[in-house]
Design an enzyme around this catalytic site. Structure first.
Site, PDB file in Angstrom:
ATOM      1  N   GLY A 165       0.793  -1.227   0.000  1.00  0.00           N
ATOM      2  CA  GLY A 165       0.000   0.000   0.000  1.00  0.00           C
ATOM      3  C   GLY A 165       0.819   1.267   0.000  1.00  0.00           C
ATOM      4  CG  HIS A 208      -6.723  -7.005  -3.426  1.00  0.00           C
ATOM      5  ND1 HIS A 208      -5.737  -6.062  -3.554  1.00  0.00           N
ATOM      6  CD2 HIS A 208      -6.071  -8.184  -3.319  1.00  0.00           C
ATOM      7  CE1 HIS A 208      -4.560  -6.648  -3.515  1.00  0.00           C
ATOM      8  NE2 HIS A 208      -4.744  -7.940  -3.363  1.00  0.00           N
ATOM      9  CD  GLU A 275      -1.501  -8.695  -4.286  1.00  0.00           C
ATOM     10  OE1 GLU A 275      -1.847  -7.535  -4.579  1.00  0.00           O
ATOM     11  OE2 GLU A 275      -0.950  -8.986  -3.210  1.00  0.00           O
ATOM     12  NE  ARG A 292       6.306  -9.051  -0.560  1.00  0.00           N
ATOM     13  CZ  ARG A 292       5.110  -8.807  -0.024  1.00  0.00           C
ATOM     14  NH1 ARG A 292       4.604  -9.658   0.825  1.00  0.00           N
ATOM     15  NH2 ARG A 292       4.436  -7.723  -0.353  1.00  0.00           N
TER      16      ARG A 292
END
Length: 666
Positions: A165, A208, A275, A292
Site C-alpha cells: 500500500g 481485491h 493478485e 514472496r
C-alpha cells in the site's frame, strides 16, 4: 533439508520461520538491528547476530552484512520473510553467488516480476487481462502528465517497485496530478529506494482477490486457492479471508488457471501470490505478482491444513512439491486481522512505546496468533507498528466471524494506542458480515466504522466499579497474607470505619469527564451511589474469566479487567475503558491548549515545509509534511491565522511533541 537457516527479517515473520525450522530440526540464525537487540526473534533463534543501526537501510536492507553473517555462522540458506530484501533480485543473486540458497524464487523470475510495470507488460503480452495504463520507462513528469490525461480519470499512480500500500495515490482531476506524483515518488523513494511509477485506470468498486501459487524446480506449479482482501484502507489490507464469499467454483477455477499460467510464464519456483482486481460481474484483471510469502498466508494455511513455510524450505532444498493440484483440499473458513499500534481517531497515526499490557486470546484449534512481541516489549518508530496477526478458523464464514469477534474481545493493549476497537466495529459492519465490501468502501465510509466513545450505561459503570472493588480487595488480601501478621483485622478489605458503615470513593476518567462513585459493602455485595442514583450489586465474582453479578434486578456477565490504573468492561459488542484517577488530582483540560502551535505527532523527518513567517493560513491548510514509519503525515493549521514562526527545516529529524510552527495570537 538444510541444517542451518538464516532469517533475514524481523518481527512475527522471523518468529514464524524460526518455529517451523525448530519443528523440522533445523537450526536458525537471526539478525537484528540496534533497535531489535532484545526483540523476540533474536531471543527465539539458536544464534543472533547484530547487523547495524536501527534504520532499515543501516541493517535489514544491508545485503552485504546479512551475507557476512551467513558465512560466519555456517548457514546454508537464507529465508527473506516479506518486506525488506524479500523481493530484491540483486540480493537473491548475491545469495546464490555466495554459494547459499535463497528461499524464494530465482533472481531472473524476480526481475520479471519485481517491477509492477514489467509484470504488467509481460502479462499483457501473454493475453492475461490487464487494466489500461502506462508502464513505460520514460518518467519525465511532463510525459507522465500526458499519459495520465490520455488514460483518463480517476487514475491511480503506483510505485513500480512498491508493495504493502505504500507509494500509491488516486488522482481524480488533471490539475491534481503533478502534486500527487511528487508525493508518491517521495514515498516510493523512502520505502523502496526507487521512484519509478506506473499509471493505471482506477476501477471504482473492485474486489481485491489473490491466488496463492507454488512452484518447484521440477516443473510443477499449482495454486492453493484464493484469498479475499477487499477490506482495505488507503490500499492497506485490513481483513483477509479464505475462501472468498464472492468467488464461485467456476471463477475460482479460471482465476487459479490464470495464476498458474502467470507463474509458469516466468519459470516460478517457491511461494508467490498473483493478485487480481475483480469487477462486480466477475471480470478479473492482473494487478501484480508478489514474489514472496504474503502477510496473510495463515488463512490459506488454516483452510488447507498446510505449512507454507515448510513447503518453502522443502522446495528450496530441491524437493518436489509435497502435493499435486488435485490433492489440495480446502475445509472451513479462515479470517485474519492485524493488531497495530496506531490511533484510528487520528487518521490511524502509527504509535510507538512500551507494551505495558498485552493480552491476547489463548491459541486453540480455532484461534491462531502470529506475533513478534510480548508484554513489556517496545514498538519502535523504525519499523511497521504491527503487534500481532489474529487468525481464526471454523466450519463456515458466520461461525468464523463469531470466533473473530470473541477473540478480539479478549485482546487488550495498554501503552501505545491500538486499532482493536476499530477492528471490533469493522467485523460487525453489514458490508463485512454480508461479504459485499469492495476496496474503496472504507475510504469512502470510514466514519461508519470508526469507534466512538459512546455514553457509558449506568449498569456498565456499576460493573466497572465492581471490578475495581474486587481487584482492590484481592490486592489487600494478598498484601496481608504476605505480611508478618496475616490475620490482622486491618487487612480485612471491607472499608469498615468505627461508628458508621464503610465507604470507598472511586473516581474514573471517561471521555474527558470525571465519574465518581461512593461504594458501600464488600466481597461482591455493594451499594453504589453516583450523581444521585443508587445501584445495588450482588453476588459479584469472577467466573471463568468473566465478571458475573446481579445489577439491580438483572444478572450480568461481561468481560472485565481492572488494575490500579484502569478498568476495561466489554459488553459483548463494544469495549469501555476507564482510567482510574484520584479525585484531588483531576483538572479539566484547557480546550484552547495547542491552538496556536503545530507539533510533531511522533518522531520523524520533516520532508516539506509549505509555510513561512507572516503568511496567512486557513484552518486545515497543509503547512508541513513529515515522514515517519515509512509513511507521509500531513500537518495542517489548527485554526485560521498568521504564521509567527517556523521552527523546523526540510530534512530535519524531530522528536514527538516538538513545536514545528507557531501562529500569531488572534
Amino acid at each position: 533439508m538444510f541444517e542451518k537457516v538464516l532469517i533475514a527479517n524481523r518481527g512475527e515473520i522471523a518468529c514464524r520461520v524460526i518455529r517451523t525450522c525448530r519443528r523440522l530440526g533445523i537450526r536458525t540464525v537471526a539478525v537484528y538491528s540496534e533497535a531489535d537487540a532484545g526483540a523476540q526473534h533474536a531471543r527465539l533463534a539458536d544464534e543472533a547476530w547484530p547487523i547495524g543501526g536501527p534504520r532499515p537501510q543501516d541493517s535489514y536492507l544491508r545485503g552485504d552484512a546479512i551475507l557476512e553473517v551467513a558465512k560466519k555462522s555456517g548457514a546454508q540458506a537464507i529465508h527473506p520473510g516479506y518486506g525488506f530484501l524479500s523481493e530484491n533480485a540483486d540480493f537473491a543473486e548475491a545469495v546464490e553467488a555466495a554459494g547459499l540458497v535463497f528461499i524464494g524464487p530465482r533472481a531472473a523470475s524476480m526481475r520479471k516480476m519485481g517491477s509492477k510495470a514489467g509484470a504488467k507488460q509481460l502479462m499483457q503480452a501473454r493475453g492475461v487481462p490487464v487494466v489500461p495504463g502506462y508502464t513505460g520507462e520514460d518518467q519525465d513528469p511532463g510525459r507522465l502528465q500526458i499519459e495520465a490525461d490520455g488514460i483518463g480519470y480517476p487514475l491511480m499512480i503506483k510505485a513500480a517497485h512498491g508493495g504493502g500500500g505504500k507509494g500509491m495515490r488516486i488522482v481524480r482531476a488533471s490539475e491534481d496530478f503533478a502534486a500527487s506524483l511528487e508525493s508518491c515518488q517521495r514515498e516510493a523513494t523512502s520505502a523502496f529506494g526507487r521512484d519509478r511509477v506506473l499509471l493505471e485506470r482506477f476501477v471504482e468498486t473492485p474486489r481485491h482477490i489473490e491466488i496463492q501459487v507454488f512452484g518447484d524446480s521440477h516443473g510443477q506449479v499449482i495454486h492453493l486457492g484464493e484469498r479475499e482482501c477487499s477490506a482495505q484502507r488507503r490500499y492497506q489490507k485490513v481483513v483477509e479471508e479464505s475462501p472468498s464469499p464472492f468467488v464461485t467454483p467456476d471463477l475460482r477455477q479460471r482465476m487459479g488457471q490464470a495464476a498458474v499460467e502467470a507463474a509458469r510464464a516466468i519459470d516460478y519456483v517457491n511461494a508467490g501470490t498473483v493478485e487480481f482486481i475483480v469487477g462486480p460481474r466477475g471480470d478479473f484483471y492482473f494487478m501484480e505478482i508478489n514474489t514472496r510469502l504474503q502477510v496473510e498466508h495463515p488463512v490459506t494455511e488454516l483452510v488447507t491444513g498446510l505449512d507454507l513455510v515448510e513447503w518453502q524450505l522443502r522446495v528450496a532444498a530441491g524437493e518436489p512439491l509435497p502435493l499435486a493440484q488435485d490433492a489440495i483440499e480446502r475445509q472451513g473458513h479462515a479470517i485474519e486481522v492485524r493488531l497495530y499500534a496506531e490511533d484510528p481517531s487520528q487518521g490511524f497515526l502509527p504509535g510507538s512505546g512500551k507494551l505495558e499490557v498485552l493480552r491476547l486470546p489463548a491459541a486453540s484449534e480455532h484461534v491462531r496468533l502470529d506475533t513478534g512481541v510480548v508484554e513489556g516489549d517496545t514498538v519502535t518508530i523504525h519499523y511497521d507498528p504491527m503487534i500481532a496477526k489474529l487468525i481464526v478458523h471454523d466450519a463456515d464464514r458466520p461461525r468464523a466471524l463469531a470466533r473473530l469477534r470473541e477473540a478480539l474481545a479478549d485482546c487488550e493493549v495498554v501503552g501505545p494506542k491500538s486499532n482493536i476497537a476499530f477492528l471490533e466495529k469493522l467485523v460487525r459492519h453489514p458490508e463485512v458480515v454480508n461479504g459485499t465490501i469492495h476496496t474503496a468502501y472504507l475510504d469512502r465510509h470510514l466514519e461508519d466504522v470508526l469507534p466512538k466513545e459512546d455514553p457509558l450505561p449506568p449498569a456498565l459503570l456499576a460493573l466497572a466499579a465492581t471490578a475495581c472493588l474486587l481487584h482492590d480487595e484481592d490486592a489487600t488480601h494478598a498484601r496481608t497474607a504476605a505480611s508478618p501478621d496475616p490475620h490482622s483485622p486491618w487487612g480485612i478489605a471491607d472499608g469498615w470505619r468505627l461508628g458508621h458503615g464503610g465507604e470507598r470513593l472511586l473516581s474514573f476518567l471517561y471521555r474527558g469527564e470525571r465519574l465518581e462513585l461512593r461504594a458501600h459493602g464488600s466481597a461482591g455485595d455493594y451499594t453504589l451511589e453516583s450523581g444521585g442514583d443508587t445501584l445495588r450489586v450482588g453476588g459479584a465474582a469472577f467466573v471463568a474469566g468473566r465478571l458475573v453479578a446481579r445489577v439491580g434486578d438483572q444478572q450480568q456477565r461481561v468481560r472485565a479487567r481492572a488494575d490500579d490504573q484502569r478498568v476495561l468492561v466489554h459488553d459483548g459488542d463494544q469495549r469501555f475503558t476507564l482510567e482510574r484517577v484520584p479525585a484531588f488530582l483531576f483538572d479539566e483540560a484547557d480546550a484552547a491548549a495547542g491552538a496556536d502551535r503545530l507539533t510533531a505527532p511522533m518522531p520523524g523527518r520533516v520532508v516539506v515545509v509549505k509555510a513561512q513567517p507572516g503568511q496567512a493560513v486557513e484552518e486545515g491548510q497543509e503547512l508541513l509534511v513529515m515522514e515517519a514509519m515509512k509513511m507521509e503525515l500531513s500537518l495542517r493549521a489548527p485554526r485560521a491565522g498568521t504564521v509567527a514562526k517556523v521552527q523546523a527545516a526540510e530534512g530535519e529529524f524531530v522528536e514527538a511533541d516538538a513545536v514545528l510552527l507557531t501562529l500569531e495570537e488572534p
